[in-house]
Design a protein around this motif. Structure first.
Motif, short mmCIF file in Angstrom:
data_model
loop_
_atom_site.label_atom_id
_atom_site.label_comp_id
_atom_site.label_asym_id
_atom_site.label_seq_id
_atom_site.Cartn_x
_atom_site.Cartn_y
_atom_site.Cartn_z
N PHE A 32 67.17 125.12 35.04
CA PHE A 32 67.73 126.20 35.84
C PHE A 32 66.65 127.16 36.29
O PHE A 32 66.66 127.65 37.43
CB PHE A 32 68.81 126.95 35.06
CG PHE A 32 70.13 126.25 35.05
CD1 PHE A 32 70.83 126.05 36.22
CD2 PHE A 32 70.67 125.76 33.87
CE1 PHE A 32 72.05 125.41 36.23
CE2 PHE A 32 71.89 125.12 33.86
CZ PHE A 32 72.58 124.93 35.03
N ILE A 33 65.69 127.46 35.44
CA ILE A 33 64.59 128.35 35.82
C ILE A 33 63.76 127.72 36.94
O ILE A 33 63.39 128.39 37.91
CB ILE A 33 63.72 128.69 34.59
CG1 ILE A 33 64.52 129.57 33.62
CG2 ILE A 33 62.43 129.38 35.01
CD1 ILE A 33 63.83 129.79 32.29
N ALA A 34 63.47 126.43 36.82
CA ALA A 34 62.69 125.74 37.85
C ALA A 34 63.43 125.73 39.19
O ALA A 34 62.82 125.92 40.25
CB ALA A 34 62.37 124.32 37.40
N CYS A 35 64.73 125.53 39.15
CA CYS A 35 65.52 125.55 40.40
C CYS A 35 65.48 126.93 41.04
O CYS A 35 65.35 127.05 42.26
CB CYS A 35 66.96 125.15 40.12
SG CYS A 35 67.16 123.40 39.77
N GLY A 36 65.58 127.96 40.23
CA GLY A 36 65.51 129.33 40.75
C GLY A 36 64.17 129.62 41.38
O GLY A 36 64.09 130.25 42.44
N LEU A 37 63.10 129.16 40.74
CA LEU A 37 61.76 129.38 41.31
C LEU A 37 61.58 128.62 42.62
O LEU A 37 60.97 129.13 43.56
CB LEU A 37 60.69 128.97 40.30
CG LEU A 37 60.52 129.90 39.11
CD1 LEU A 37 59.51 129.31 38.13
CD2 LEU A 37 60.07 131.27 39.56
N MET A 38 62.11 127.42 42.71
CA MET A 38 61.98 126.65 43.95
C MET A 38 62.77 127.32 45.08
O MET A 38 62.31 127.34 46.22
CB MET A 38 62.46 125.21 43.74
CG MET A 38 61.54 124.39 42.87
SD MET A 38 59.83 124.36 43.45
CE MET A 38 60.00 123.50 44.97
N ILE A 39 63.92 127.87 44.77
CA ILE A 39 64.69 128.59 45.79
C ILE A 39 63.91 129.82 46.25
O ILE A 39 63.85 130.12 47.44
CB ILE A 39 66.09 128.96 45.25
CG1 ILE A 39 66.93 127.71 45.11
CG2 ILE A 39 66.77 129.97 46.17
CD1 ILE A 39 68.24 127.91 44.39
#
Length: 88
Positions: free
Chosen positions: A31-38
């Motif tokens: 979830f953290i990685a998805c947030g950073l990519m967004i």
């Protein structure tokens, strides 16, 4: 043929299986990685939509902090930053 199911047998507990701790950590990191990519995607989109006036205002501050970028074209720099962010 009447069969009855005994719910009190030792193998039929009502306990639900617990998730492994590593799986919880992996989900949180995903979830953290998805947030950073967004966030990176939004930064790239913002860099590509900057107007000439905004680029020139921001470029003065960039050159003050990074003098080695003085000979680089400001619009080309922001365009490249935006494209790299979108490709990532």
């Amino acid at each position: 043929m009447d069969t009855t199911i005994d719910n009190d047998s030792p193998g039929m507990g009502t306990q639900t299986p617990q998730r492994p701790e590593f799986l919880k950590i992996l989900c949180i990191l995903s979830f953290i990685a998805c947030g950073l990519m967004i966030l990176i995607y939004l930064i790239g989109t913002f860099c590509l939509t900057l107007s000439e006036e905004m680029v020139s205002e921001a470029w003065e501050k960039v050159v003050e902090s990074q003098p080695q970028l003085e000979n680089v074209s400001a619009t080309e720099f922001f365009h490249q930053v935006g494209m790299v962010s979108l490709y990532g």
